[in-house]
Scaffold this active site. Sequence first.
Site, PDB file in Angstrom:
ATOM      1  N   LYS A 121       0.775  -0.947  -0.062  1.00  0.00           N
ATOM      2  CA  LYS A 121       0.022  -0.016   0.019  1.00  0.00           C
ATOM      3  C   LYS A 121       0.798   1.163   0.021  1.00  0.00           C
ATOM      4  O   LYS A 121       2.183   1.029   0.405  1.00  0.00           O
ATOM      5  CB  LYS A 121      -0.915  -0.002   1.119  1.00  0.00           C
ATOM      6  CG  LYS A 121      -0.323   0.122   2.549  1.00  0.00           C
ATOM      7  CD  LYS A 121      -1.251  -0.321   3.769  1.00  0.00           C
ATOM      8  CE  LYS A 121      -0.614  -0.208   4.948  1.00  0.00           C
ATOM      9  NZ  LYS A 121      -1.239  -0.911   5.945  1.00  0.00           N
ATOM     10  N   TYR A 156      14.639  31.240   8.654  1.00  0.00           N
ATOM     11  CA  TYR A 156      13.695  32.111   8.904  1.00  0.00           C
ATOM     12  C   TYR A 156      13.630  32.186  10.506  1.00  0.00           C
ATOM     13  O   TYR A 156      14.015  31.087  11.410  1.00  0.00           O
ATOM     14  CB  TYR A 156      12.519  31.398   8.536  1.00  0.00           C
ATOM     15  CG  TYR A 156      12.216  31.412   7.040  1.00  0.00           C
ATOM     16  CD1 TYR A 156      11.975  32.608   6.586  1.00  0.00           C
ATOM     17  CD2 TYR A 156      11.970  30.521   6.343  1.00  0.00           C
ATOM     18  CE1 TYR A 156      11.700  32.989   5.354  1.00  0.00           C
ATOM     19  CE2 TYR A 156      12.103  30.488   4.778  1.00  0.00           C
ATOM     20  CZ  TYR A 156      11.604  31.842   4.339  1.00  0.00           C
ATOM     21  OH  TYR A 156      11.352  31.802   3.135  1.00  0.00           O
TER      22      TYR A 156
HETATM   23  C1  LIG Z   1      -0.632  -1.685   6.694  1.00  0.00           C
HETATM   24  C2  LIG Z   1      -1.497  -3.075   7.093  1.00  0.00           C
HETATM   25  C3  LIG Z   1      -0.637  -4.230   7.250  1.00  0.00           C
HETATM   26  C4  LIG Z   1       0.774  -4.228   7.225  1.00  0.00           C
HETATM   27  O1  LIG Z   1       1.409  -3.707   8.376  1.00  0.00           O
HETATM   28  P1  LIG Z   1       3.167  -3.596   8.579  1.00  0.00           P
HETATM   29  O2  LIG Z   1       3.167  -3.513  10.296  1.00  0.00           O
HETATM   30  O3  LIG Z   1       3.561  -2.523   8.112  1.00  0.00           O
HETATM   31  O4  LIG Z   1       3.657  -4.981   8.528  1.00  0.00           O
HETATM   32  C5  LIG Z   1      -1.281  -5.322   7.594  1.00  0.00           C
HETATM   33  N1  LIG Z   1      -2.589  -5.637   7.546  1.00  0.00           N
HETATM   34  C6  LIG Z   1      -3.248  -4.277   7.689  1.00  0.00           C
HETATM   35  C7  LIG Z   1      -4.756  -4.613   7.784  1.00  0.00           C
HETATM   36  C8  LIG Z   1      -2.843  -3.313   7.403  1.00  0.00           C
HETATM   37  O5  LIG Z   1      -3.519  -2.235   7.218  1.00  0.00           O
END
Ligand SMILES: *Cc1c(COP(=O)(O)O)cnc(C)c1O
Length: 373
Positions: free
Chosen positions: A43, A267
């Site tokens: 993702k 700044y």
């Molecule tokens: C993002 C996500 C994962 C992966 O989690 P990590 O801790 O990055 O391995 C697994 N399951 C769900 C439902 C997620 O949203």
Amino acid sequence: MTRSGQPVAPMRASTLEIDRAAIAANTRRFVRSTSAAIMAVVKSDAYGHGLAIVARTALASGATWIGVTSLAEGIAVRAAGISMEVPVLSWLNPVELDVATAVQLRIDLAVPSVRHLEAIAAARSRARVHLHLDTGMARDGAAPEEWRALMAAAKRAEADGLIEVVGVMGHLPLAATPDHPANERGQCAFLRGVELAGQAGLRPVVRHLAATAATLTIPMTHFDLVRIGAGLVGIDPSCTTRLRGVMRLTTPVVQVRRVAAGVGVGYGHSHITTRATTLALLPIGYADGIPRCASGRAHVLVGGRRRPVIGEISMDQMIVDVGVDPVAPGDVAVVFGPGDDREPTVADWARWAGTIPHEIVTGIGPRVGRRVI
Ligand SMILES: *Cc1c(COP(=O)(O)O)cnc(C)c1O
């Protein structure tokens, strides 16, 4: 190269290198640690590392599933050339969804409510679904009170040939703290959810609960499949395991300036020099994902040594105090990397910014050039 054969300077000042071998090594580390199948969670452009490179490398290193949080990302996985043989799961979808496209591209859909289930069944395309139970997040997934109704609706839809129930999934909120009682409660809730699915006449063959932290710290949670995102790119939320950092972010010194003591820098003049020194200017700032709130704490590696970032980090630039050392325009600063040469790591930046490494790696902006090594 120009037409005359002269090399041209790169179009982008800053470069993010993605280390393919590190992704492969991290993936194999997870393959060795469990008998469950590995889902590579890609993702958000694989946590900012590039969806295609992470998906391909993880699959070549032993992962057998791909996970994403939207149908659009699932489509991107197929567009990246990932074989239709590789199962893809998309969760967090809205009720209104192009189910036909999901089915055509063999993208499984997580189902967090009766409403979602009815919408998917109405498409009459025999979508493959994973029933998603909230096992303690109070976030995505079906509330425990809705689970029985969801099981009954799923059984009816499956019997009518409208869907195929493939899996049951949950997610743990405190797996980075394995002794926390929420983990046992989450496991119990998950097992109960699977049991109720069985009692409803469903046969979900892929049961999955663990992400990176639970996979590393709570073997009981592995079941049939573990969903690994952070771990593939070298982030261990449980801080128990040495994984390999995948990103290396560099930027060139564009200008060097000798200044006297008592000079206000940047700044707001939040930093006043306390001695005569040399300032090196780096063309990277918060618009590129360098957290502004790390101003006054952050360091970068220049000329083999860690140097303090001084003054406020600006949108496009930041200033480094290099003391009396001979630093010249064109020298390369390492903003972060795997830590082999004492350069700061993503974890260091997360600490300086008061956040988690995930937010640093997903925040690198589009002006930064990307290169897979
Ligand atoms: C993002 C996500 C994962 C992966 O989690 P990590 O801790 O990055 O391995 C697994 N399951 C769900 C439902 C997620 O949203």
